[in-house]
Write an enzyme that holds these catalytic residues in place. Structure first.
Site, PDB file in Angstrom:
ATOM      1  N   CYS A  66       0.830  -1.199   0.000  1.00  0.00           N
ATOM      2  CA  CYS A  66       0.000   0.000   0.000  1.00  0.00           C
ATOM      3  C   CYS A  66       0.868   1.254   0.000  1.00  0.00           C
ATOM      4  CB  CYS A  66      -0.924   0.027   1.214  1.00  0.00           C
ATOM      5  SG  CYS A  66      -2.001   1.478   1.256  1.00  0.00           S
ATOM      6  N   GLY A 105      -3.430  -6.029 -10.135  1.00  0.00           N
ATOM      7  CA  GLY A 105      -3.202  -4.739 -10.774  1.00  0.00           C
ATOM      8  C   GLY A 105      -3.767  -4.613 -12.171  1.00  0.00           C
ATOM      9  N   ARG A 139     -10.297  -3.329  -8.079  1.00  0.00           N
ATOM     10  CA  ARG A 139     -11.288  -2.377  -8.583  1.00  0.00           C
ATOM     11  C   ARG A 139     -12.360  -3.021  -9.458  1.00  0.00           C
ATOM     12  NH1 ARG A 139      -7.857   1.025 -11.715  1.00  0.00           N
ATOM     13  NH2 ARG A 139      -6.444  -0.736 -11.491  1.00  0.00           N
TER      14      ARG A 139
END
Length: 495
Positions: free
Chosen positions: A114, A213, A241
């Site tokens: 992170c 990713g 996401r």
């Protein structure tokens, strides 16, 4: 890994995401086909202060902070599939947290990727990438100290050689898998993912590598997951996401309309009493460009799960679940609390609830206790009420003649909590409490025989019956406050 332990080969996982990876999203991802789900990063300093609490009402295990916030909530449904991710920069503290949760999760993960300040400022997250000695110390201690698999999630380093050197060192600690986000710590989602780096890592180590990713560039549907796996040469894929925008990306049958996913998410949020602002955040992420639609604006303005349910047209489901949970709550309280007096410190307690239907409209236990205190020339009863943060329930303690009395059951309002405390006191002292069918005690009923109800003459009562509903409610509230507090108002004291 030993038989029975979580396997990280050939799996698709829900990535750890702050404010997203709470219980409702994890369960929904599992429903749609995810093999493994990661919780959001939880900081070791906060978790080490938590207590493990079995929540019989929600059927969950909660890890509760000293301020009563639930830091981590899990349930049996995900026990063998959930990975607990922590943010840490301290081996001993990491081990303490891991041992606290290990019996309720499938694996322990350390966040080393992170790039956000809240993680890196304490030497956690991507800050660890520049301190391989600390990485080795943390992972080695965890592998030796817990019974569940240990993993970590990293970002790539500026040079491929340094990245490969790091992952080989990590592999030697005995971890079960490595998740690799194919971006540098300075890069953001708009930058392309470096599939070649991830592929080189997968070839350099013998443990499973989980590629992460690719949500923006490569993975937009379930069919794309396999393409990302092949492009990176890894055994497994982790989605962030893409899953946040529509959790049904895990469905092999294809994406569902996002509105359907939102409804299923909200069902879990209601069922497990998820924090309303967390629920709202996740729903707004799913709405994306529809967030300014009429429904989106209603979701954004909502302050409670009830209001969110109203925005999605799920009021009936919300009320149904609330009824179910309340019934469980009452059953749990009744079964766990004795119906005879028990001393808790200097307070006499009983499991008592105030049931309004059991008393005449004009009579309450507080009135009986007040009249008895006056008759005995005692100070009027003093009520101290607290409010519980997680469900906003109330509990009151009444002091009479320097003795304290309290019900162990929590009530839905301050007024009901005070009535329950009064009942405990009256029952312990073997005094009448004014129930329907109870023999005339000569206390409050004396007023009634004199033609008064709650201190009013029948004429005054007749006038009051002609007041509007709102005026009558206000008048009753003022009179109840005056009776229970000797003519002055005592402010609430929630804690």
């Amino acid at each position: 890994m030993a038989a029975g332990k979580l396997c990280f080969s050939n799996v698709t996982a829900l990535a750890p995401m702050v404010r997203v990876g709470t219980l409702p999203m994890r369960l929904l991802a599992l429903d749609y086909g995810a093999d493994i789900v990661y919780c959001e990063e939880l900081i070791d300093i906060k978790m080490v202060q938590c207590q493990r609490v079995v929540n019989e009402v929600l059927e969950t295990v909660d890890f509760v902070a000293p301020d009563e916030r639930v830091m981590f909530r899990t349930c049996e449904r995900e026990k063998d599939r959930v990975v607990f991710q922590m943010g840490t920069a301290d081996p001993e503290r990491a081990l303490t947290v891991a041992q606290l949760v290990e019996n309720d999760v499938a694996a322990i993960d350390v966040n080393m990727g992170c790039p956000k300040e809240y993680s890196t400022k304490g030497g956690m997250g991507a800050a660890l990438l520049s301190d391989p000695d600390k990485i080795e110390a943390i992972l080695s201690m965890l592998v030796k100290g817990v019974s569940k698999p240990v993993t970590c999630k990293i970002r790539i380093l500026p040079s491929l050689e340094d990245t490969l050197r790091l992952v080989k060192r990590i592999e030697k600690t005995g971890v079960a898998a490595i998740a690799v986000h194919g971006r540098l710590k300075e890069e953001r989602p708009r930058h392309p993912v470096h599939c070649d780096y991830i592929q080189a890592v997968a070839q350099a180590v013998c443990i499973p590598v989980i590629a992460n990713g690719g949500s923006l560039d490569l993975v937009k549907s379930h069919a794309d997951i396999e393409d990302f796996r092949k492009a990176t040469g890894t055994s497994s894929v982790m989605l962030a996401r893409a899953a946040m925008w529509n959790p049904s990306v895990f469905r092999c049958q294809g994406l569902l309309p996002v509105e359907e996913a939102m409804e299923e998410y909200l069902k879990y949020a209601i069922r497990y009493e998820n924090n309303a602002f967390n629920s709202k955040y996740c729903l707004c992420q799913m709405l994306r460009d529809k967030v300014e639609s009429p429904m989106g604006k209603q979701v954004q303005s909502a302050q409670t799960n009830a209001e969110i349910s109203d925005a999605l047209g799920m009021q009936e489901y919300y009320e149904q679940i609330q009824g179910l949970l309340q019934a469980r709550r009452e059953a749990a309280q009744t079964s766990s609390c004795p119906d005879h007096p028990v001393m808790e410190g200097d307070v006499t307690t009983m499991a008592v609830k105030f049931e309004r239907r059991e008393y005449p409209p004009q009579i309450t236990p507080k009135m009986f206790l007040l009249e008895w205190s006056r008759k005995e020339k005692l100070d009027q009863p003093l009520y101290q009420t607290v409010q519980r943060s997680q469900d906003r329930a109330f509990q009151s303690t009444v002091t009479v003649a320097d003795q304290k009395y309290r019900s162990t059951l929590w009530e839905k309002s301050k007024k009901f909590a005070e009535q329950a405390a009064a009942i405990v006191c009256l029952r312990v002292l073997k005094l009448p409490e004014g129930k329907l069918g109870e023999e005339n005690s000569g206390l409050v009923c004396k007023r009634k025989r004199e033609g008064k109800v709650n201190g009013r003459t029948e004429e005054e009562g007749s006038k009051k019956r002609h007041l509007s509903g709102s005026e009558q409610q206000e008048a009753e509230t003022l009179e109840t406050a005056a009776l229970s507090n000797g003519g002055h108002h005592e402010p609430d004291n929630p804690q």
